[in-house]
Motif scaffolding. Structure first.
Motif, PDB file in Angstrom:
ATOM      1  N   ASN A 289       0.830  -1.197   0.000  1.00  0.00           N
ATOM      2  CA  ASN A 289       0.000   0.000   0.000  1.00  0.00           C
ATOM      3  C   ASN A 289       0.872   1.258   0.000  1.00  0.00           C
ATOM      4  OD1 ASN A 289      -1.346   2.163   1.539  1.00  0.00           O
ATOM      5  ND2 ASN A 289      -3.047   0.701   1.577  1.00  0.00           N
ATOM      6  N   HIS A 290       0.516   2.247  -0.813  1.00  0.00           N
ATOM      7  CA  HIS A 290       1.395   3.412  -0.946  1.00  0.00           C
ATOM      8  C   HIS A 290       1.655   4.148   0.376  1.00  0.00           C
ATOM      9  CE1 HIS A 290       3.490   6.823  -2.659  1.00  0.00           C
ATOM     10  NE2 HIS A 290       2.765   7.557  -1.850  1.00  0.00           N
ATOM     11  N   ASP A 291       0.610   4.434   1.113  1.00  0.00           N
ATOM     12  CA  ASP A 291       0.785   5.191   2.353  1.00  0.00           C
ATOM     13  C   ASP A 291       1.704   4.460   3.330  1.00  0.00           C
ATOM     14  OD1 ASP A 291      -0.731   7.200   1.432  1.00  0.00           O
ATOM     15  OD2 ASP A 291      -2.387   6.958   2.858  1.00  0.00           O
ATOM     16  N   ASP A 292       1.575   3.145   3.376  1.00  0.00           N
ATOM     17  CA  ASP A 292       2.419   2.360   4.286  1.00  0.00           C
ATOM     18  C   ASP A 292       3.881   2.379   3.830  1.00  0.00           C
ATOM     19  OD1 ASP A 292       0.166   1.788   5.739  1.00  0.00           O
ATOM     20  OD2 ASP A 292      -0.208  -0.112   4.714  1.00  0.00           O
ATOM     21  N   LYS A 293       4.086   2.351   2.519  1.00  0.00           N
ATOM     22  CA  LYS A 293       5.450   2.418   1.996  1.00  0.00           C
ATOM     23  C   LYS A 293       6.079   3.758   2.366  1.00  0.00           C
ATOM     24  CE  LYS A 293       4.068   0.761  -2.277  1.00  0.00           C
ATOM     25  NZ  LYS A 293       4.260   0.519  -3.712  1.00  0.00           N
ATOM     26  N   GLU A 294       5.289   4.807   2.204  1.00  0.00           N
ATOM     27  CA  GLU A 294       5.772   6.151   2.521  1.00  0.00           C
ATOM     28  C   GLU A 294       6.111   6.261   4.011  1.00  0.00           C
ATOM     29  OE1 GLU A 294       3.422   9.197   0.716  1.00  0.00           O
ATOM     30  OE2 GLU A 294       4.288  10.771   1.983  1.00  0.00           O
TER      31      GLU A 294
ATOM     32  N   TYR B 184       8.276  -0.121  -5.344  1.00  0.00           N
ATOM     33  CA  TYR B 184       8.329   1.210  -4.729  1.00  0.00           C
ATOM     34  C   TYR B 184       8.266   2.329  -5.755  1.00  0.00           C
ATOM     35  CZ  TYR B 184       9.003  -1.228  -0.474  1.00  0.00           C
ATOM     36  OH  TYR B 184       8.770  -2.062   0.585  1.00  0.00           O
ATOM     37  N   ILE B 185       8.454   1.977  -7.024  1.00  0.00           N
ATOM     38  CA  ILE B 185       8.481   2.998  -8.070  1.00  0.00           C
ATOM     39  C   ILE B 185       7.213   2.891  -8.914  1.00  0.00           C
ATOM     40  CG2 ILE B 185       9.772   3.887 -10.042  1.00  0.00           C
ATOM     41  CD1 ILE B 185      11.259   4.151  -7.440  1.00  0.00           C
ATOM     42  N   GLU B 186       6.428   3.969  -8.917  1.00  0.00           N
ATOM     43  CA  GLU B 186       5.214   3.988  -9.718  1.00  0.00           C
ATOM     44  C   GLU B 186       5.497   4.677 -11.043  1.00  0.00           C
ATOM     45  OE1 GLU B 186       2.577   2.405  -8.713  1.00  0.00           O
ATOM     46  OE2 GLU B 186       3.440   1.947  -6.759  1.00  0.00           O
ATOM     47  N   ALA B 187       4.519   4.655 -11.925  1.00  0.00           N
ATOM     48  CA  ALA B 187       4.707   5.244 -13.245  1.00  0.00           C
ATOM     49  C   ALA B 187       4.753   6.777 -13.163  1.00  0.00           C
ATOM     50  CB  ALA B 187       3.600   4.787 -14.187  1.00  0.00           C
ATOM     51  N   ASP B 188       4.078   7.360 -12.187  1.00  0.00           N
ATOM     52  CA  ASP B 188       4.032   8.828 -12.144  1.00  0.00           C
ATOM     53  C   ASP B 188       4.994   9.408 -11.102  1.00  0.00           C
ATOM     54  OD1 ASP B 188       1.810   9.733  -9.672  1.00  0.00           O
ATOM     55  OD2 ASP B 188       2.127   7.638 -10.257  1.00  0.00           O
ATOM     56  N   ASP B 189       5.612  10.517 -11.474  1.00  0.00           N
ATOM     57  CA  ASP B 189       6.609  11.158 -10.616  1.00  0.00           C
ATOM     58  C   ASP B 189       6.013  11.629  -9.295  1.00  0.00           C
ATOM     59  OD1 ASP B 189       8.543  10.725 -12.437  1.00  0.00           O
ATOM     60  OD2 ASP B 189       8.600  12.771 -13.221  1.00  0.00           O
ATOM     61  N   GLU B 190       4.783  12.063  -9.351  1.00  0.00           N
ATOM     62  CA  GLU B 190       4.167  12.618  -8.139  1.00  0.00           C
ATOM     63  C   GLU B 190       4.148  11.563  -7.029  1.00  0.00           C
ATOM     64  OE1 GLU B 190       2.988  15.116  -5.555  1.00  0.00           O
ATOM     65  OE2 GLU B 190       3.753  15.641  -7.541  1.00  0.00           O
ATOM     66  N   THR B 191       3.762  10.339  -7.386  1.00  0.00           N
ATOM     67  CA  THR B 191       3.695   9.263  -6.395  1.00  0.00           C
ATOM     68  C   THR B 191       5.087   8.906  -5.883  1.00  0.00           C
ATOM     69  OG1 THR B 191       1.901   8.436  -7.786  1.00  0.00           O
ATOM     70  CG2 THR B 191       2.568   7.046  -5.954  1.00  0.00           C
ATOM     71  N   ASN B 192       6.104   9.143  -6.702  1.00  0.00           N
ATOM     72  CA  ASN B 192       7.469   8.799  -6.296  1.00  0.00           C
ATOM     73  C   ASN B 192       8.155   9.907  -5.497  1.00  0.00           C
ATOM     74  OD1 ASN B 192       7.189   6.401  -7.687  1.00  0.00           O
ATOM     75  ND2 ASN B 192       8.048   7.229  -9.581  1.00  0.00           N
ATOM     76  N   ARG B 193       7.424  11.002  -5.267  1.00  0.00           N
ATOM     77  CA  ARG B 193       8.023  12.149  -4.590  1.00  0.00           C
ATOM     78  C   ARG B 193       8.562  11.759  -3.219  1.00  0.00           C
ATOM     79  NH1 ARG B 193       5.648  17.081  -2.208  1.00  0.00           N
ATOM     80  NH2 ARG B 193       3.705  15.915  -2.214  1.00  0.00           N
ATOM     81  N   TYR B 194       7.913  10.803  -2.547  1.00  0.00           N
ATOM     82  CA  TYR B 194       8.378  10.434  -1.203  1.00  0.00           C
ATOM     83  C   TYR B 194       9.791   9.867  -1.240  1.00  0.00           C
ATOM     84  CZ  TYR B 194       7.445   5.360  -1.877  1.00  0.00           C
ATOM     85  OH  TYR B 194       7.471   4.065  -2.294  1.00  0.00           O
TER      86      TYR B 194
END
Lengths: 338, 338
Positions: B99-104, B125-135
């Motif tokens: 889950n993204h929030d848990d990874k962050e 841990y790496i998604e297609a969009d940069d925004e999600t990878n900002r963490y």
């Protein structure tokens, strides 16, 4: 930006910010998001946090296992780490290998790191003689020690164990009572649990007044991943004239090798050969037929061990030993009376 | 008894005592024994050690993975932990889930613990969009971040990756060039690596001018351990009339399910159905026949990633990306021209 600034900006308590930073699940998603957004926006200084909260020296549990890629041990680590994290603890992981000196060095290193407790995962940390186990007693004088699937009488040492003796005894009795007496007992470890399982097999034979031929207890020395090696090993025993109508294995990997051996030699399972594994792991469902195996209740053991650990760290009186019963799970490699 | 006393008693340097306490392998067994015997005899005060040597705040690397019991990830952790330990570093392990929030939250927690570096194990841990990878970018501003089998362009982020695109493309081409065109592509992850593999499959079809029927790309949503679930899933597709002569799977577990499916339906492998898995894991040797699979060079990747990590921590200039080639390992579930 320090923790006080973040707490103020987010309009939440310092404790809440601390919980977010520690990855605690007891935070509302919206609150976590708010705190993380502020941290993302302004940045933060982990050193200042750490100094303020003492996070760098607190809430760490050392986990030591022989090999974190082993199917059984990796599952154990997963369960233990997850349960500890839910309780606000971080895990420091070290793989010690199976060599005594390396195990001792790994434990000394953990104690030296000032972890709050050490969890020894897997039964290969406890030997038959007390002298060899002295390193654990010494560690327990400094920090509580928790044993997963092993047992030792020592102050400040706590255990959660599956009754592998009884579970293996039951498995052997099930084979004998379905009419199979020439059982090959196949094992690959002299660990605490390995000795208990072997004892259970021997005891079942004694109960049913079967002679145990020495060559029907075979130790496999190869790698823990070499299923083909197990197959070759059994082919070798067959070539030497050893006759067996069942393989009772101390681990699923060995049982998977026995299934391969049967296939290779045109031996019908379960009609001509019954196979029982141990751990009830993924390998049992991957084999064809699926392998009858002992479920040794790993998840429950891990859950219990962490509960004991948290209790001890909170100053509660906890039972030094908790024993679970294993359970034979019937699948396609046996046709047992049950 | 402090480190100076032990060093004096043992007649070795303080640095040597420190190495013994840190579990470093660069100590002669006889020396280690001598030091440990003195510690066993007199006891020692870890706090004093820790204060004196700063051991509690130094040489820690955070390892984050989704699930440490996953076959691929558990192997990766084993290799990484072992290599780091040989270099004098300890590992703090956290499982983040998918889950993204848990990874962050997991990454923020590690940074907050003042680890020297963070290693993100696995490509999810790496998604297609940069925004999600900002963490990850934010974390990299605080501490170097190392990605195993994922890639991201960002200062202070370093990667070691298998070229999963090319490896899957090669596997698909091998099937097509042996005359099989109705290939079911079966996958269970949208991770960085999952997207690269899917891309490789599509590209192979384009190169050989095959139309890709949408229903020949199937996503399996079940658990990563439910081989029977995969079997049922494929039986369902067959019942709906879907025709395929090969299963090209993004993971061995899916391939093992395909082998089960074939057995259940009396479909001959490889004559009527070819199966290719990915990871070349233990599951491929457990299945019957053994499963042709892509070896994605996990051990080499882990070794390289740790080498890069140690280099960065020593202030050396290291390459931000290293890419390995995968390799198709031919076994019993295919009859490919090669």
């Amino acid at each position: 930006m320090n923790i006080y600034d973040i707490s103020k900006q987010a309009g939440v308590s310092i404790a809440t910010v601390s919980r977010v930073l520690n990855g605690s699940p007891n935070v509302k998603p919206s609150t976590r998001r708010k705190v993380m957004d502020i941290i993302d926006q302004y940045g933060y200084t982990p050193n200042a946090f750490a100094r303020g909260l003492g996070l760098d020296t607190m809430n760490s549990i050392g986990i030591i296992c022989a090999d974190s890629s082993d199917l059984y041990l990796s599952k154990a680590i997963y369960y233990i780490e997850g349960n500890l994290r839910k309780n606000g603890y971080n895990c420091i992981l070290t793989c010690s290998g199976y060599n005594h000196d390396d195990k001792e060095a790994a434990l000394a290193m953990m104690i030296n790191r000032r972890v709050d407790a050490v969890i020894l995962v897997g039964s290969n940390y406890i030997e038959a003689d007390d002298e060899t186990n002295r390193y654990i007693m010494n560690a327990a004088a400094q920090s509580p020690v928790f044993l997963l699937n092993a047992s030792m009488d020592c102050p400040n040492v706590f255990c959660a164990t599956c009754d592998d003796f009884k579970a293996m005894q039951d498995a052997a009795l099930a084979l004998i009572d379905s009419g199979i007496t020439d059982i090959l007992y196949l094992y690959n470890s002299h660990s605490y649990s390995g000795r208990r399982k072997l004892g259970g097999y021997r005891s079942a034979c004694e109960i049913r007044k079967l002679d145990i031929a020495q060559d029907l207890m075979q130790f496999y020395e190869g790698s823990h991943e070499d299923i083909d090696g197990v197959c070759r090993f059994l082919c070798g025993l067959r070539a030497q004239g050893l006759v067996f109508r069942a393989v009772l294995a101390s681990e699923d990997m060995l049982a998977a090798g026995a299934v391969k051996y049967a296939k290779k030699n045109g031996i019908a399972i379960p009609d001509e050969l019954s196979v029982i594994g141990y751990n009830n792991s993924l390998l049992t469902t991957c084999s064809d037929p699926e392998i009858t195996s002992v479920d040794n209740k790993l998840e429950a053991l891990c859950f219990q061990l962490v509960r004991t650990c948290i209790g001890v760290l909170n100053g509660e009186k906890m039972p030094p030993k908790i024993i679970y019963s294993g359970e034979l799970v019937h699948k396609g490699t046996t046709r047992l009376v049950h």
